[in-house]
Motif scaffolding. Structure first.
Motif, PDB file in Angstrom:
ATOM      1  N   CYS A 187       0.727  -1.363  -0.013  1.00 20.39           N
ATOM      2  CA  CYS A 187       0.122   0.160  -0.035  1.00 20.39           C
ATOM      3  C   CYS A 187       0.977   1.368   0.068  1.00 20.39           C
ATOM      4  N   GLU A 188       0.712   2.178  -0.966  1.00 21.77           N
ATOM      5  CA  GLU A 188       1.437   3.287  -1.119  1.00 21.77           C
ATOM      6  C   GLU A 188       1.221   4.241   0.152  1.00 21.77           C
ATOM      7  N   ALA A 189       0.154   4.552   0.445  1.00 27.02           N
ATOM      8  CA  ALA A 189      -0.053   5.426   1.558  1.00 27.02           C
ATOM      9  C   ALA A 189      -1.380   5.124   2.146  1.00 27.02           C
ATOM     10  N   ILE A 190      -1.342   5.386   3.623  1.00 22.49           N
ATOM     11  CA  ILE A 190      -2.509   5.192   4.243  1.00 22.49           C
ATOM     12  C   ILE A 190      -2.710   6.279   5.361  1.00 22.49           C
ATOM     13  N   GLU A 191      -4.000   6.604   5.488  1.00 25.78           N
ATOM     14  CA  GLU A 191      -4.384   7.764   6.500  1.00 25.78           C
ATOM     15  C   GLU A 191      -5.505   6.950   7.434  1.00 25.78           C
ATOM     16  N   PHE A 192      -5.703   7.374   8.641  1.00 24.97           N
ATOM     17  CA  PHE A 192      -6.658   6.854   9.603  1.00 24.97           C
ATOM     18  C   PHE A 192      -6.737   7.296  10.549  1.00 24.97           C
ATOM     19  N   GLN A 193      -8.020   7.220  11.168  1.00 25.44           N
ATOM     20  CA  GLN A 193      -8.097   7.944  12.722  1.00 25.44           C
ATOM     21  C   GLN A 193      -8.346   6.901  13.671  1.00 25.44           C
ATOM     22  N   HIS A 194      -7.710   6.956  14.969  1.00 25.31           N
ATOM     23  CA  HIS A 194      -7.703   5.675  15.952  1.00 25.31           C
ATOM     24  C   HIS A 194      -7.568   6.258  17.175  1.00 25.31           C
ATOM     25  N   HIS A 195      -7.922   5.432  18.198  1.00 27.66           N
ATOM     26  CA  HIS A 195      -7.948   5.548  19.659  1.00 27.66           C
ATOM     27  C   HIS A 195      -6.789   4.909  19.840  1.00 27.66           C
ATOM     28  N   SER A 196      -6.213   5.515  21.155  1.00 28.03           N
ATOM     29  CA  SER A 196      -4.887   4.858  21.772  1.00 28.03           C
ATOM     30  C   SER A 196      -4.732   5.647  23.164  1.00 28.03           C
ATOM     31  N   TYR A 197      -3.641   5.394  23.831  1.00 29.67           N
ATOM     32  CA  TYR A 197      -3.178   6.033  25.055  1.00 29.67           C
ATOM     33  C   TYR A 197      -1.987   6.791  24.908  1.00 29.67           C
ATOM     34  N   ASP A 198      -1.683   7.667  25.546  1.00 33.77           N
ATOM     35  CA  ASP A 198      -0.238   8.311  25.486  1.00 33.77           C
ATOM     36  C   ASP A 198       0.539   7.917  26.566  1.00 33.77           C
ATOM     37  N   ALA A 199       1.769   8.584  26.653  1.00 33.99           N
ATOM     38  CA  ALA A 199       2.483   7.940  27.765  1.00 33.99           C
ATOM     39  C   ALA A 199       2.128   8.473  28.955  1.00 33.99           C
ATOM     40  N   ARG A 200       1.196   9.231  29.098  1.00 32.89           N
ATOM     41  CA  ARG A 200       0.665   9.741  30.476  1.00 32.89           C
ATOM     42  C   ARG A 200      -0.679   8.865  30.701  1.00 32.89           C
TER      43      ARG A 200
ATOM     44  N   VAL B  74      -6.770   9.053  24.049  1.00 30.36           N
ATOM     45  CA  VAL B  74      -6.667   9.995  23.064  1.00 30.36           C
ATOM     46  C   VAL B  74      -7.343   9.666  21.531  1.00 30.36           C
ATOM     47  N   VAL B  75      -7.578  10.534  20.853  1.00 25.05           N
ATOM     48  CA  VAL B  75      -7.883  10.048  19.421  1.00 25.05           C
ATOM     49  C   VAL B  75      -6.812  10.643  18.574  1.00 25.05           C
ATOM     50  N   LEU B  76      -6.161   9.767  17.836  1.00 22.23           N
ATOM     51  CA  LEU B  76      -5.093  10.222  17.044  1.00 22.23           C
ATOM     52  C   LEU B  76      -5.461  10.140  15.439  1.00 22.23           C
ATOM     53  N   ARG B  77      -4.837  10.907  14.695  1.00 21.53           N
ATOM     54  CA  ARG B  77      -4.813  10.686  13.195  1.00 21.53           C
ATOM     55  C   ARG B  77      -3.222  10.266  12.808  1.00 21.53           C
ATOM     56  N   THR B  78      -3.211   9.430  11.813  1.00 20.96           N
ATOM     57  CA  THR B  78      -1.893   8.900  11.441  1.00 20.96           C
ATOM     58  C   THR B  78      -2.060   8.751  10.018  1.00 20.96           C
ATOM     59  N   MET B  79      -0.820   9.058   9.398  1.00 19.05           N
ATOM     60  CA  MET B  79      -0.639   8.796   8.000  1.00 19.05           C
ATOM     61  C   MET B  79       0.711   7.963   7.661  1.00 19.05           C
ATOM     62  N   LYS B  80       0.743   6.951   6.932  1.00 20.18           N
ATOM     63  CA  LYS B  80       1.988   6.170   6.717  1.00 20.18           C
ATOM     64  C   LYS B  80       2.281   5.823   5.141  1.00 20.18           C
ATOM     65  N   ARG B  81       3.599   6.101   5.085  1.00 23.85           N
ATOM     66  CA  ARG B  81       3.839   5.750   3.524  1.00 23.85           C
ATOM     67  C   ARG B  81       5.166   4.837   3.578  1.00 23.85           C
ATOM     68  N   SER B  82       5.374   4.124   2.423  1.00 23.84           N
ATOM     69  CA  SER B  82       6.364   3.168   2.418  1.00 23.84           C
ATOM     70  C   SER B  82       7.966   3.819   2.235  1.00 23.84           C
ATOM     71  N   LEU B  83       8.775   3.598   2.831  1.00 20.52           N
ATOM     72  CA  LEU B  83      10.216   3.942   2.381  1.00 20.52           C
ATOM     73  C   LEU B  83      11.050   2.911   1.907  1.00 20.52           C
ATOM     74  N   ALA B  84      10.571   1.723   1.329  1.00 16.91           N
ATOM     75  CA  ALA B  84      11.433   0.691   0.830  1.00 16.91           C
ATOM     76  C   ALA B  84      12.055   0.911  -0.303  1.00 16.91           C
ATOM     77  N   GLU B  85      11.879   2.042  -1.105  1.00 13.49           N
ATOM     78  CA  GLU B  85      12.828   2.094  -2.065  1.00 13.49           C
ATOM     79  C   GLU B  85      13.761   3.377  -2.049  1.00 13.49           C
ATOM     80  N   CYS B  86      13.972   3.669  -0.536  1.00 14.42           N
ATOM     81  CA  CYS B  86      15.016   4.772  -0.400  1.00 14.42           C
ATOM     82  C   CYS B  86      16.393   4.297  -0.181  1.00 14.42           C
ATOM     83  N   GLY B  87      16.590   2.947  -0.308  1.00 18.88           N
ATOM     84  CA  GLY B  87      17.955   2.530  -0.095  1.00 18.88           C
ATOM     85  C   GLY B  87      18.605   2.200   1.347  1.00 18.88           C
ATOM     86  N   ASP B  88      17.759   2.354   2.280  1.00 22.79           N
ATOM     87  CA  ASP B  88      18.198   1.976   3.802  1.00 22.79           C
ATOM     88  C   ASP B  88      17.394   0.773   4.316  1.00 22.79           C
TER      89      ASP B  88
END
Length: 233
Positions: free
Chosen positions: A99-112, A116-130
């Motif tokens: 999947c090239e890119a993904i965006e979603f809203q989700h529930h989680s807990y922070d360090a405290r 919290v409700v969070l919005r997250t986006m993710k993208r692949s870095l597989a082609e960046c050479g590291d």
């Protein structure tokens, strides 16, 4: 809400557009072997890079403060609790799978331990050479649902302790209710009156800090999922 490949459909949210711009700079820096600190440390959002198996390879101070509660990079992050945040692992798997890119809203807990409700986006870095880095992620707090900072795992341990201190009969009443038995059926099985069953139910729920049968069932499911006991669900 989960949106995939939004960069391909043209339906790009403002949050995704911001993330894409930062991603492009990060990808170029990785290709050129340039340091990331000067680029990402000023960012108010949590920015992080992970391996294919979800191991954290790099994170900015905003991420460390949000999820580790410290700016000390030697602090070991606790693993994400997927009971409360199943999209965290699912989204990694989707990006690794292509999947090239993904965006979603989700529930989680922070360090405290704030809910919290969070919005997250993710993208692949597989082609960046590291070979160490596979995923770029950016997370933003949308809402603090519960600012009290109660640790859900600690509360569950406390409830389990209270449950174990109940009499065997009271435990049987609650277990029966959680399985869907009616008061009449529990009374017949235990050879006590229906009124006695109801009185025991009310007293036990108060001891456990529960307000309804829905909360009771949810507690037993968490007991089962965390390995506290097998209640036949």
């Amino acid at each position: 809400m989960l949106t995939t490949n939004s960069t391909m459909t043209g339906e790009v949210s403002l949050f995704m557009a911001e993330g894409n711009a930062i991603y492009a700079v990060v990808a170029e820096a990785i290709r050129n072997g340039n340091p990331l600190e000067d680029i990402l440390e000023p960012m108010p959002d949590a920015i992080y890079l992970t391996s294919r198996d979800g191991r954290l390879e790099w994170a900015n101070s905003s991420f460390l403060y949000l999820f580790a509660g410290s700016l000390d990079r030697t602090v070991k992050l606790a693993p994400v609790d997927i009971t409360y945040d199943p999209l965290a692992r699912m989204s990694d798997e989707m990006v690794v799978a292509g999947c090239e890119a993904i965006e979603f809203q989700h529930h989680s807990y922070d360090a405290r331990h704030r809910a919290v409700v969070l919005r997250t986006m993710k993208r692949s870095l597989a082609e960046c050479g590291d070979p160490r880095i596979a995923i770029f992620g950016m997370t933003r707090i949308v809402e603090i649902v519960d600012p009290t900072g109660e640790d859900p795992a600690a509360r569950l341990r406390q409830q389990w302790g209270c449950f174990q201190e109940l009499s065997e009969r009271d435990q049987g009443v609650l277990t029966g209710l959680a399985r869907g038995e009616k008061l009449k059926d529990i009374a017949t099985r235990m050879r006590i009156t229906e009124k006695t069953v109801d009185n025991r139910r009310k007293s036990a729920l108060k001891t456990l800090g529960l307000k309804s049968q829905v909360e009771l069932i949810a507690m037993f499911v968490r007991f089962h999922d965390r390995g506290y006991g097998d209640f036949g669900f």
